[in-house]
Design an enzyme around this catalytic site. Sequence first.
Site, PDB file in Angstrom:
ATOM      1  N   GLU B 756       0.835  -1.210   0.000  1.00 13.86           N
ATOM      2  CA  GLU B 756       0.000   0.000   0.000  1.00 13.86           C
ATOM      3  C   GLU B 756       0.869   1.260   0.000  1.00 13.86           C
ATOM      4  O   GLU B 756       0.714   2.142   0.833  1.00 13.86           O
ATOM      5  CB  GLU B 756      -0.952  -0.002   1.202  1.00 13.86           C
ATOM      6  CG  GLU B 756      -2.040  -1.042   1.131  1.00 13.86           C
ATOM      7  CD  GLU B 756      -3.087  -0.727   0.085  1.00 13.86           C
ATOM      8  OE1 GLU B 756      -3.285   0.467  -0.211  1.00 13.86           O
ATOM      9  OE2 GLU B 756      -3.663  -1.681  -0.461  1.00 13.86           O
ATOM     10  N   ASP B 757       1.786   1.312  -0.931  1.00 10.99           N
ATOM     11  CA  ASP B 757       2.585   2.517  -1.150  1.00 10.99           C
ATOM     12  C   ASP B 757       3.547   2.856  -0.028  1.00 10.99           C
ATOM     13  O   ASP B 757       4.092   3.946  -0.012  1.00 10.99           O
ATOM     14  CB  ASP B 757       1.694   3.741  -1.386  1.00 10.99           C
ATOM     15  CG  ASP B 757       1.002   3.655  -2.712  1.00 10.99           C
ATOM     16  OD1 ASP B 757       1.633   3.147  -3.636  1.00 10.99           O
ATOM     17  OD2 ASP B 757      -0.161   4.074  -2.806  1.00 10.99           O
ATOM     18  N   ALA B 758       3.718   1.961   0.943  1.00  9.48           N
ATOM     19  CA  ALA B 758       4.701   2.263   1.981  1.00  9.48           C
ATOM     20  C   ALA B 758       6.091   2.144   1.370  1.00  9.48           C
ATOM     21  O   ALA B 758       6.291   1.420   0.394  1.00  9.48           O
ATOM     22  CB  ALA B 758       4.550   1.311   3.144  1.00  9.48           C
TER      23      ALA B 758
END
Lengths: 321, 1152
Positions: B756-758
């Site tokens: 999730e885009d981390a």
Amino acid sequence: MEGGGGASYQRFPVVKVRETKDDYLKFELRGTDASVANALRRVMIAEVPTIAIDLVEIEVNSSVLNDEFIAHRLGLVPLTSDRAMSMRFSRDCDACDGDGQCEFCSVEFHLRAKCMTDQTLDVTSKDLISSDHTVVPVDFSDALADDSAEQKGITIVKLRRGQELRLRAIARKGIGKDHAKWSPAATVTFMYEPEIHINEDLVETLSLEEKQSWVESSPTKVFDINPNTEQVLVVDPEAYTYDEEVIKKAEAMGKPGLVEIYAKEDSFIFTVESTGAIKASQLVLNAIDVLKQKLDAVRLSEDTVEADDQFGELGAHMRGG
Amino acid sequence: MEDLRNRSHADVDYRKLAAPIKSAVDKFQLVPEFLKVRGLVKQHLDSFNYFANTEIKKIVRANDKIVSSVDPNLYVRFKDVRIGNPTEALEGIVEDLSPQKCRLTDKTYAAPVLVDVEYTKGSHGGYSLLEKNDVTIARMPIMLRSCCCVLFRKDEDELARLGECPLDPGGYFVIKGTEKVILIQEQLSKNRIIIDTDKKGNINASVTSSTEATKSKTVVVMEKGKMYLQLNQFAKNIPIMIVMKAMGMESDQEVVQMIGRDPRYSALLLQSIEECASLSIFTQQQALEFLEGKLKKLPYANMSTGKEGRAMSILRDVFLANVRVIKNNFRPKCIYVAVMLRRMMEAILNKDAMDDKDYVGNKRLELSGQLISLLFEDLFKTMISEVQKQADNVLSKRSRSSQLDLSMLLVKDIITQGLERALSTGNWDVKRFRMHRKGMTQVLARLSFIGTLGHVTRISPQFEKSRKVSGPRALQPSQWGMLCPCDTPEGEACGLVKNLALMTHVTTDQEEGPLIALCYCLGVEDLELLSGEELHTPNSFLIIFNGLILGKHRRPQRFANTMRKLRRIGRIGEFVSVFVNEKQWCVYIASDGGRVCRPLVIADKGISRIKEHHMKGLLDGARTFDDFLREGLVEYLDVNEENNALIALYEQDATPETTHIEIEPFTILGVCAGLIPFPHHNQSPRNTYQCAMGKQAMGNIAYNQLLRMDTLLYLLVYPQRPLLTTRTIELTGYDKLGAGQNATVAVMSYSGYDIEDAIVMNKSSLDRGFGRCIVMKKYSAVNQKYENGTSDRILRPPRKDDRNKKGENPDWERMQILDNDGIAAPGEIIRPNDVYINKESPIITKGNPKLGGLKDSDYKPSRQTFKGAEGESCVVDRVTLSSDKNYNLSIKFMIRHTRRPEVGDKFSSRHGQKGVCGTIVQQEDFPFSERGICPDLIMNPHGFPSRMTVGKMIELLGGKAGVSCGRFHYGSAFGEPSGHADRVEAISETLVKHGFSYNGKDFLYSGITGCPLQAYIFMGPIYYQKLKHMVLDKMHARGSGPRVMLTRQPTEGRARNGGLRVGEMERDCLIAYGASMLIYERLMLSSDPFEVQVCRACGLLGYYNYKLKTGICSSCKNGDNISTMKLPYACKLLIQELQSMNIVPRLRLADS
């Protein structure tokens, strides 16, 4: 094979140094596998101790940079750390109860700078006065050919007229795992040694232009053409970056199998660059020492947990990991 | 044959496109030159300068006399007005103000408005005429960098001496120490006919008239085939023919002639004529009587408005107020109505003739100068009437022993305070125009440099935001080059709030008289001399000047060309627009303020007028942008005139029909979108997201950032200049005040903490200063003076060895950081709960002052303690002492906190790809290449396919090539053809030359195992921004803590150390799951448990008597049937509140 119980995997790695300078070392490591090579690399980056400024007491700071900023910059100044292996970690120093202010575990620095002229004054690592002549900021002057009379150190802050910086700093021993400032390695990397086989028969089917374009398809200069014999030669196998461009090119030319490239699984070419804190060659030796100590610790501490404590410094390594 | 030739022609074109560009003159240099002359916020400055130099004089000239109504011989006349230098008069001493001084000491940066007056003095017989010069009537807040500002035309050194940042754009005000921007207001243009449909689908023509005296809205609407006039002053719709008759057009034939003899128009008008006839209204008199009957009743029943009647005066002054009636000549107004009707009928017959309200050409932007002049005019008039009233009062009351000096009454407080209040609250109340607008000003965003620039160029809409319409929100083709297509917020204001593009200019008003005279000279036939019939003869065009019909012209194109020629040689203003509307048979000439326009290169038959030597002159400094303008090489076109132009994007695309050539295509973007490299390769919403995020990025704010006292300041320790820049970055100064760092990014999956885009960050990079930031927060304290003459005092703090009378010294530890003056010392480390000012306040602050001074016991401590995150140590950065607006001592502390990135901090690239730090990994575990390159952060490749941010990939490639060859690469929008963006092919070649793969992928080894990774990894530098959202400011947990007094439930919110609510929906889930004990525990035990005594007999709540140690029911007066039970306190409260409202809730208890 030999020996009594289980099979022994003992191997006899060979190190061959290719090139060495104070802060640069290139060597081959043969006869071992990736785990050992990588362990050596990791230890060099993270666990070879050096000395770096860890505590800064600022007396006067009227510069444009704030206290933390200067402290951070000071921490990153590499200090000559040949003493580091024999020094104590301040956390397990008996002489000073771990407050890190005694001669066994710390080195004191003083910095006093004030700009009195209209010209900007660069405060550099050279202005750091050490209490121990063996632990001083790294001098780069001879590394760079002496083109200018006065070699400057690492700039810490610039002062203009009337600004002043006065501070006391304590340098301590530490390892790169705790903070990157204690890492002696600027670059530690290795590569598998490539093994390049050119299918000479197939190459001979190519025209000179085709050879030329094939040779040029590699982004690094691995191959060349002998101007006399028009033969394709492997000039520098280590320049090969495993990009497979030449293989793709060969396929695109309709000659698959023109070249075969393997990575030799048991030989590595290491490149080590040091920050100057310790010599690159010393860095490797220290790394091997630390690695050995770690292995000893594992071997000896099989039975008891308490065994950890008796290793002192080493125990700390293991706890840190 | 023909076909073949065309094909070959196309081939040639294709080859031309593929060929490297060298022939075209590089006009890019015009952009920086333009910005040098006009600046990024020139529209604001121009507008304010126009007000300060011209408008204010006009206003004063229009109301230049105050005459006493008691004694008309006494008067004050304003001869001249001007704005002085920004100064402040303090107790008779005049002191120069500088903006920085005002910011620090909470003052208003204002300059006196000086007038020269001439006034009479005396009584009855003898009056003497006196003169006074330089009378201050008000203090006008001054826009920074305007012509009245001390910063005007100052060079970098002088600015630095004044404590000002040279890159700061100006264009805002400093009011009571806060920087305020007046947002650009977007409005529908005034005094223009707009054909539109109303809610019922009826076609109408509306005109919003605006003159100095009145504002009105006139609507002509087509209802059921008949046409009516809608005007606020009339209760009902008025048939339009009656209006015509009332204005003296008694002959139906003349009306028809005026509209045009096309039988279709007559047919459409027929019903209206019939209706008028059926009401048997034939004469002007009858019509006026009819109108008189339809008037709205005025609240006050004073019906005598003179002999002509109200209807007449409304027709003259309110109805189409922009068309002046001179000497009761209604003919221009009749023609105007006829034109309105004609336009409406055209629209009925042909839907294309409808106007588009969202069309940028139909919009006007109101800027600070106009808004301030509106306010100033109103306040000036108020002041005049106030002076007059005061004078009359004095004159009528007193026996006039002393002579009244009218000039002494010119009070300055009304205007000064009015202006200051409006600017600081943002409420614009102009009673004369019934204008009540809120939120006109905002505090200038100082979070990042780009945020500041973006804020000054923002345009706020006039519509209310709640309307769910798509029209005004959609991207308008006409905003090309004028308004940025990317920069708009998400959510409710999406598409309504806009931003100016880079080269946009907003016009100011221009003198009308000479232009009108010029039009007549150029062969415009005067309206007065034309019969209705002649008005619409074929081949003649109406000439409409600022919405006013001047007359007609038989050769409109020639007329337009002449006008343009005059404009290009500088005989008329450069912002006058000439627009030939072929459809409406009109030529529109506009010189009014608020039009958006932009410069374009003029081309003759497709050949650019700018030649190589011109550009060379520019580069050598021999020419400026204004020279280009003066020589007719470049001109400003507004949105309407653009319709008459054929604009080629590049010189090589020009055809013989081309009239203009764009200066640079990237100027269609605004400041914020200009930061994005290769935005034309991105999916468009990504650019919009980045525009919003660029404003939250930390970095440098201004050169004077450390001298400022902002409430909150986020700085980066090591900000960098982006490796991949754009031209806009260089033009705006982002390369000098960057807000981000070039991070080596590896696009790969790693550790699972990157979903999730981390992003995964390299610990060593963080150690070395990547993403390290400084957060500064302002805390202030005031040494208050009270009405009884007492004041707060600041005391020397108790030291370690001090003892008070009781021999105690409890607080010395919390006050260690204080100096002997009782104020925290700069450079001290401050921890939560430390006192930063040892202040005491008097206990009695009202009434008479105590005699003999105050004793120590008359004071109570009012220390201020520092509240920060537990376990974090901050540093007192600066302490300033100044006086505030009430002349109290105000002490401000800047408290600094240096932070290194931690898990949960938010980062973003310049492509709308935000993500939080998922985990921090040791460097030795990070992958490395055989060159020894180790990434700073790892980004998950899943971020790419759905976002389609190809620009980011090209940024990586370009950055990688940039670091290897040592040249900053460019990625300006649409820049490839003109060389302002590097092509991927060229970048790849550079990469290969430096031993990288052409596709930017590297062969990496795993740092954990030492084995090669299975895939080639896309790795290279990308400019990353650290956003202001950090976990340290957000994380929150609570075990037990404070409760609300009323309900005894835990407080709400992080600031109050509140609880996390198990809300209605969470409760529903627990019910559905059947977790009854959990519900009981969450909703009662952990919230507000309370033990009550319930009477089993009456069911009411009793109380516990501690003496008798029993519960007692107060209604039964005994303790016989008391049960003890647990209840939420809120429930007990409800029961008692109901009881107080005469409702008796009874509890029926049962055994369980």
